[in-house]
Write an enzyme that holds these catalytic residues in place. Structure first.
Site, short mmCIF file in Angstrom:
data_model
loop_
_atom_site.label_atom_id
_atom_site.label_comp_id
_atom_site.label_asym_id
_atom_site.label_seq_id
_atom_site.Cartn_x
_atom_site.Cartn_y
_atom_site.Cartn_z
N TRP A 148 0.81 -1.22 0.00
CA TRP A 148 0.00 0.00 0.00
C TRP A 148 0.85 1.27 0.00
CZ3 TRP A 148 -4.40 -0.28 -2.05
CH2 TRP A 148 -5.15 -1.45 -1.94
N ASP A 153 -0.69 7.05 6.75
CA ASP A 153 -1.82 6.22 6.33
C ASP A 153 -2.09 5.24 7.46
OD1 ASP A 153 -3.58 4.41 5.26
OD2 ASP A 153 -2.35 3.87 3.52
N LYS A 179 -11.91 -1.04 8.07
CA LYS A 179 -11.20 -1.99 8.92
C LYS A 179 -11.76 -1.90 10.34
CE LYS A 179 -7.87 -2.40 5.72
NZ LYS A 179 -8.18 -2.56 4.32
N1 PMP Z 1 -3.86 1.86 2.66
C1 PMP Z 1 -3.93 0.71 3.34
C2 PMP Z 1 -3.02 0.50 4.51
C3 PMP Z 1 -4.86 -0.26 2.95
O1 PMP Z 1 -4.95 -1.41 3.64
C4 PMP Z 1 -5.69 -0.04 1.83
C5 PMP Z 1 -6.72 -1.04 1.35
N2 PMP Z 1 -6.88 -2.16 2.02
C6 PMP Z 1 -5.57 1.19 1.15
C7 PMP Z 1 -4.64 2.11 1.61
C8 PMP Z 1 -6.46 1.52 -0.03
O2 PMP Z 1 -7.69 1.83 0.46
P1 PMP Z 1 -9.01 2.09 -0.43
O3 PMP Z 1 -9.39 0.79 -1.03
O4 PMP Z 1 -9.99 2.62 0.56
O5 PMP Z 1 -8.65 3.11 -1.45
#
Ligand code: PMP
Length: 361
Positions: free
Chosen positions: A102, A172, A196
């Site tokens: 991510w 993040d 989450k």
């Molecule tokens: N950052 C993290 C740490 C994630 O776990 C995720 C998705 N699981 C994201 C960003 C992306 O998130 P989204 O699908 O809400 O765009």
């Protein structure tokens, strides 16, 4: 059996919250309408947004110098919005820690906006560990430092706060938001999607120091400008009413039923210990992915000696009512996600299944 939901996201929600949501889809008593058909311009919904914000402030101990916004577009939109706000037109370099799937995506998006320096890249080591403080040479001139506190795919988590206090710190927290107390002062911008620990997919919380908004570059479309959302108290356009309402119920649960983030952190640590103990008892069979000191309390990522054993394990787990234990599609293997709503008894049941499976294999 939703109580055995170990999905990495959207993840399990507290049973009591689900029961309240079910009732509200029929009718919200104060309004006399279904939750799905209430105007986002109603007084009721304004009060929902305000209370959700108040609860998040209380849980985290957030002072008024920070703004709290409820946005859409997921954490992925923040990968793009943050460099628009903090990097565009600055003639500065943003520093990123590339610690997993991510945060690597965040790097790619920031590069579209400006100069990015990857301070530490864990890819060659399979993102199995996180950098130690003495491996990071953070520049005092950087526009900001960006990192992900918990890598959902690889199962690593920072147990300290990287970076320097004289450079903006952007985090993040999508996969460990509200799972433990944080030292809010250390952060200038925090973002986390809800799916989450906070609610269903559809809403993303952004917490930022108000002073960051004094210097917003020109040419940012209003929908991507934090100031539009702040001025409109997160009702700039039609927000995800359902998702924000569920988030409200989850914050009440965290405060009233759990007793706040210190209590939540204690429960989460006990849950993680329960599974890592099984892994550590037999590390050639249950092969944990992350370096021990960087293990995530949210996502326990491991593999078995063969693909056949993993398939067999998943089959057995499904038969016993467990769900969501497959690893991320980019890695394979197995992953048990222990978000706030996953209960300690459910984790003990999974640990028991793991021990039994080992005995029989
Ligand atoms: N950052 C993290 C740490 C994630 O776990 C995720 C998705 N699981 C994201 C960003 C992306 O998130 P989204 O699908 O809400 O765009």
């Amino acid at each position: 059996m939703d109580s055995r939901n170990f999905s990495a996201g959207p993840g399990a929600l507290p049973a009591g919250v689900l029961a309240q949501v079910q009732a509200a889809v029929g009718q919200v008593p104060e309004v006399g309408l279904s939750l799905l058909g209430i105007s986002h311009r109603s007084d009721w919904f304004r009060a929902v947004v305000r209370e959700t914000e108040r609860n998040i402030r209380e849980l985290l101990g957030l002072p008024d110098s920070y703004a709290v916004l409820f946005l859409q577009g997921g954490a992925s939109l923040q990968f793009a919005m943050i460099p628009m706000l903090l990097l565009r037109g600055r003639h500065k370099t943003a520093e990123y820690l590339r610690t997993g799937y991510w945060s690597a995506k965040a790097v790619a998006e920031a590069r579209i906006e400006g100069d990015v320096r990857v301070l530490w890249d864990g890819e060659t080591e399979g993102y199995r560990r996180l950098p130690k403080a003495d491996e990071l040479s953070c520049s005092p001139q950087a526009a900001y430092l960006h990192y992900a506190s918990n890598e959902t795919v690889e199962g690593t988590q920072f147990h300290g706060v990287p970076g320097r206090d004289d450079v903006l710190r952007v985090c993040d927290m999508s996969s460990d938001f509200l799972s433990r107390p944080i030292d809010v002062d250390k952060y200038d911008l925090i973002y986390a999607h809800a799916q989450k620990n906070l609610g269903p997919a559809g809403v993303t919380v952004v917490i930022l120091r108000r002073e960051l908004l004094q210097d917003v570059p020109t040419g940012i479309p209003a929908i991507l400008d934090y100031r539009s959302h702040l001025a409109a108290e997160s009702i700039y356009n039609t927000p995800p009413v359902f998702a924000i309402y569920v988030a409200l119920l989850v914050t009440r649960w965290l405060r009233d039923d759990i007793g706040g983030l210190t209590a939540m952190a204690g429960i989460n640590a006990a849950k993680a210990r329960c599974l890592y103990d099984v892994i550590d008892q037999d590390p050639t069979f249950y092969q944990g992915r992350a370096a021990r000191e960087d293990r995530s309390l949210m996502n326990v990522v491991f593999s078995l000696p063969s693909f056949e054993l993993e398939t067999d394990f998943l089959h057995r787990a499904t038969q016993e009512g467990f769900a969501g234990l497959e690893g991320h599609r980019s890695l394979g293997g197995l992953r048990a996600s222990l978000y706030n709503a996953v209960t300690l008894p459910a984790v003990e049941d999974l640990a028991q299944l793991m021990r039994e499976f080992r005995r029989r294999a």
